[in-house]
Design an enzyme around this catalytic site. Structure first.
Site, PDB file in Angstrom:
ATOM      1  N   GLY A   1      53.166  49.542  21.920  1.00  0.00           N
ATOM      2  CA  GLY A   1      53.605  50.232  20.719  1.00  0.00           C
ATOM      3  C   GLY A   1      53.332  51.716  20.749  1.00  0.00           C
ATOM      4  O   GLY A   1      53.158  52.319  21.818  1.00  0.00           O
TER       5      GLY A   1
ATOM      6  N   CYS B   1      55.509  48.394  25.382  1.00  0.00           N
ATOM      7  CA  CYS B   1      55.118  47.624  26.548  1.00  0.00           C
ATOM      8  C   CYS B   1      55.126  46.141  26.221  1.00  0.00           C
ATOM      9  O   CYS B   1      55.474  45.724  25.121  1.00  0.00           O
ATOM     10  CB  CYS B   1      53.721  48.035  27.000  1.00  0.00           C
ATOM     11  SG  CYS B   1      53.533  49.802  27.285  1.00  0.00           S
TER      12      CYS B   1
ATOM     13  N   SER C   1      65.835  54.098  14.391  1.00  0.00           N
ATOM     14  CA  SER C   1      66.755  53.192  13.715  1.00  0.00           C
ATOM     15  C   SER C   1      66.568  53.254  12.203  1.00  0.00           C
ATOM     16  O   SER C   1      65.477  53.556  11.711  1.00  0.00           O
ATOM     17  CB  SER C   1      66.509  51.750  14.203  1.00  0.00           C
ATOM     18  OG  SER C   1      67.130  50.809  13.363  1.00  0.00           O
TER      19      SER C   1
ATOM     20  N   ARG D   1      54.413  48.159  31.549  1.00  0.00           N
ATOM     21  CA  ARG D   1      54.493  49.444  30.860  1.00  0.00           C
ATOM     22  C   ARG D   1      55.903  50.020  30.823  1.00  0.00           C
ATOM     23  O   ARG D   1      56.601  50.057  31.839  1.00  0.00           O
ATOM     24  CB  ARG D   1      53.573  50.464  31.539  1.00  0.00           C
ATOM     25  CG  ARG D   1      53.499  51.777  30.739  1.00  0.00           C
ATOM     26  CD  ARG D   1      52.682  52.829  31.438  1.00  0.00           C
ATOM     27  NE  ARG D   1      52.545  54.015  30.576  1.00  0.00           N
ATOM     28  CZ  ARG D   1      52.313  55.240  31.031  1.00  0.00           C
ATOM     29  NH1 ARG D   1      52.167  55.455  32.324  1.00  0.00           N
ATOM     30  NH2 ARG D   1      52.221  56.253  30.176  1.00  0.00           N
ATOM     31  N   LEU D   2      56.289  50.440  29.631  1.00  0.00           N
ATOM     32  CA  LEU D   2      57.430  51.322  29.435  1.00  0.00           C
ATOM     33  C   LEU D   2      56.832  52.677  29.088  1.00  0.00           C
ATOM     34  O   LEU D   2      56.293  52.862  27.993  1.00  0.00           O
ATOM     35  CB  LEU D   2      58.334  50.820  28.314  1.00  0.00           C
ATOM     36  CG  LEU D   2      59.552  51.688  27.965  1.00  0.00           C
ATOM     37  CD1 LEU D   2      60.508  51.771  29.150  1.00  0.00           C
ATOM     38  CD2 LEU D   2      60.273  51.144  26.742  1.00  0.00           C
ATOM     39  N   ALA D   3      56.890  53.615  30.016  1.00  0.00           N
ATOM     40  CA  ALA D   3      56.190  54.888  29.858  1.00  0.00           C
ATOM     41  C   ALA D   3      56.919  55.786  28.856  1.00  0.00           C
ATOM     42  O   ALA D   3      58.092  56.120  29.054  1.00  0.00           O
ATOM     43  CB  ALA D   3      56.070  55.592  31.204  1.00  0.00           C
TER      44      ALA D   3
ATOM     45  N   ASP E   1      48.184  57.820  23.830  1.00  0.00           N
ATOM     46  CA  ASP E   1      47.690  57.226  22.589  1.00  0.00           C
ATOM     47  C   ASP E   1      46.873  55.971  22.872  1.00  0.00           C
ATOM     48  O   ASP E   1      46.021  55.582  22.076  1.00  0.00           O
ATOM     49  CB  ASP E   1      48.846  56.924  21.624  1.00  0.00           C
ATOM     50  CG  ASP E   1      49.887  55.992  22.198  1.00  0.00           C
ATOM     51  OD1 ASP E   1      49.971  55.843  23.435  1.00  0.00           O
ATOM     52  OD2 ASP E   1      50.665  55.411  21.410  1.00  0.00           O
TER      53      ASP E   1
END
Length: 609
Positions: A76, A2, A375, A50-52, A100
């Site tokens: 994170g 996020c 990665s 937010r990136l869910a 989390d």
């Protein structure tokens, strides 16, 4: 993953500043395209995009306690959140979501600022506790997730990226002499954020802000410890750690994949991910970047002896991954809008040229299929993979080893500044001072030989300075398109363990990254196990450099103000080269000029020498 932002002011009523709070938060939309929100009280305002990834319906932020006295914004992933949640439940905590974020919030309620010491992951978060009128800014141990702050007369501004801070009128877009030194020296000075008045929260650090002022506390740092495991045990332990790390970092409620270059690092992650997912009948998905005609027309150079393509396909076939190559052409790479997007993502004109543009385009393409990618980043810093680790001249140079190596590779022309600017900045002294400061902080192991001591210094420099440059680049380019990139090799347990293995053990087979190679050889094709280290690919197509040359010629003709920082003689000599014979130094100069022009256009910074 996020974007977070916020404003603490102990004199101002922030409930009247909603418009500014919203503007700060809006700059983080690319980091969090799925949702956004703000929480505003009299002296504290928090913003979140937010990136869910985990618990899609239940992880909304800013998150508060039921009584509203504690509020948090978090960016994170905490990979051990299920174990922590079980522990907190045993301590009497109740949870309403499966996220989390809620675990970290309850962790703060239980352990206060010490919550960071319980977390395994990549994170940057802020907690406002109205009971004590205190703000905590917390960053993960390796600095995987960014976090910046700007002290003000009566409080502080903060954000995941400088652009969030700069959206507040209390922060001026000024870059002073030290900021320029940091830009052009190609080093990473602790806490330095380029913009005057702004700072970066150090990895492994908690910054506390209250009415008494601002304080820092380091909760984690690399320590020098004796290594007592033999070779076989060391290799086995590295593999054990990697199996656990990859399994944890594959946890996601959205599609995930791996980044595959055909080198040892990314291939190891791909193979271990494929093995783990295969146990439940799932196929790992992999992506690689390539350039039009690169494999067919590849010419070996001092950095890259082989093209990536054949090795990528060997791994994909061996692992059985669902693979896709993202093939880029020179016109797309040189597109001014792509460069502008890359510079905007980093807020700085300190990119790596086509390496940044190609990474941005790779991530943009991947985002159409996956939201999370694993990665191989940072394995070279952890295991000692770069060529200069093994070059006596770079090892013995009284400067940062990568600078010694890069100056040789670029013909000495790494900083094409105008004579006046170069004299005012005195980069040589700046780098020398930074190097001495860095060396003084290296932990000492009693009884260590001179050679082992020197290699510990070099490893420490890479893990505390060089890796942060690359982690920042990876975070910004991925989050610019809403892709979460995870870096298993930055798990602090692995970093601590390998840091303390002697250099003789890191190179026990006479090659780079011996521990990693032998720990994963059983899951890799022989071609990759035997492949010599090759950096992230760069296009060899002369058409790319020719397009850059034309673009810079247009800047010169228009009298672009950004070029006032650069050496006019160098620029004209580079522009005079034949378009099909542009050398490395000229291409580097063109990249610098175009990045600076894009940065000036985006930010209109005030430069104060």
């Amino acid at each position: 993953m996020c974007g977070i932002s916020g404003w603490i002011d102990f004199q101002r009523d922030l409930t009247r500043e909603q418009q500014v709070v919203d503007a700060m938060c809006a700059t983080m939309t690319c980091r969090g395209p799925d949702a956004g929100g703000t929480w505003v009280a009299r002296h504290a305002a928090l913003g979140h995009r937010r990136l869910a990834i985990i618990d899609l319906p239940g992880g909304a932020q800013p998150m508060t306690t039921p009584d509203g006295e504690v509020a948090m914004v978090y960016s994170g992933e905490t990979y051990n959140f299920t174990e922590l949640r079980d522990e907190l439940r045993r301590r009497g905590h109740r949870f309403d979501t499966d996220s989390d974020t809620e675990v970290v919030l309850h962790g703060y309620l239980e352990w206060g600022a010490q919550v960071a010491e319980h977390l395994n992951g990549m994170f940057a978060f802020a907690v406002w506790d109205s009971r004590t009128e205190q703000l905590l800014l917390v960053r993960d141990r390796m600095g995987i997730k960014p976090l910046y702050y700007h002290p003000t007369e009566h409080g502080v501004l903060f954000g995941s990226e400088p652009k969030a801070v700069l959206a507040n009128p209390l922060a001026d877009k000024v870059v002073d002499a030290d900021g320029l030194r940091e830009l052009f020296a190609m080093v990473k000075t602790p806490r330095h954020a380029i913009w005057a008045g702004m700072r970066e929260v150090e990895p492994g650090t908690v910054v506390t802000v209250d009415r008494a002022g601002l304080r820092e506390h380091t909760y984690w740092t690399l320590r020098a410890l004796p290594h007592t495991d033999d070779q076989q045990t060391s290799v086995a332990h590295v593999r054990e750690l990697l199996d656990d790390i990859v399994a944890r970092q594959l946890v996601s409620d959205v599609p995930r994949c791996v980044l595959l270059s055909g080198g040892l690092d990314s291939s190891a992650i791909t193979a271990l991910a494929g093995q783990h997912l295969g146990r439940t009948g799932e196929q790992v998905r992999s992506f690689a970047v390539d350039f039009l005609g690169q494999t067919e027309n590849f010419v070996p150079d001092p950095l890259r002896a082989t093209p990536d393509g054949p090795y990528v396909h060997d791994v994909a076939e061996h692992v059985g991954s669902q693979h896709q190559d993202i093939v880029l052409d020179p016109d797309t790479l040189a597109d001014p809008e792509v460069r502008r997007a890359a510079v905007q993502a980093r807020d700085l004109p300190i990119g790596l040229g086509d390496l940044d543009q190609s990474l941005y385009l790779l991530f943009k393409a991947i985002r159409q299929h996956s939201t999370v990618a694993l990665s191989g980043e940072s394995a070279d810093e952890v295991f000692g993979g770069y060529q200069w680790f093994h070059d006596p001249r770079a090892r013995e140079a009284e400067t940062f080893p990568w600078l010694a190596a890069m100056r040789t590779q670029a013909g000495g022309q790494l900083n094409p500044l105008s004579p006046d600017v170069a004299a005012a900045l005195d980069l040589q002294s700046y780098v020398a001072d930074g190097y001495r400061d860095a060396i003084r902080s290296v932990p000492v192991l009693e009884g260590e030989s001179g050679a082992e001591r020197r290699m510990r210094e070099i490893c420490y420099l890479h893990l505390t300075r060089f890796v942060r440059i690359l982690l920042d680049r990876k975070d910004r380019m991925s989050m610019a398109v809403g892709l979460e990139v995870r870096v298993p090799f930055c798990d602090h347990r692995l970093v601590e363990y390998v840091f303390n293995t002697p250099w003789s053990l890191k190179t026990f087979d006479g090659r780079e990254k011996s521990l990693l190679r032998h720990a994963t050889a059983d899951v890799l094709p022989k071609s990759v196990v035997e492949r010599v280290k090759s950096p992230y690919p760069s296009t060899q197509d002369p058409k790319y450099a020719a397009v850059l040359q034309r673009q810079v010629a247009d800047l010169v003709a228009a009298g672009n103000p950004a070029l006032s920082l650069l050496n006019e003689t160098w620029l004209r000599e580079a522009l005079a080269q034949a378009p099909d014979r542009i050398d490395t130094a000229a291409r580097f100069t063109f990249e610098r000029a175009l990045d600076l022009a894009a940065w000036f256009d985006l930010h209109n910074p005030t430069i104060k020498l």
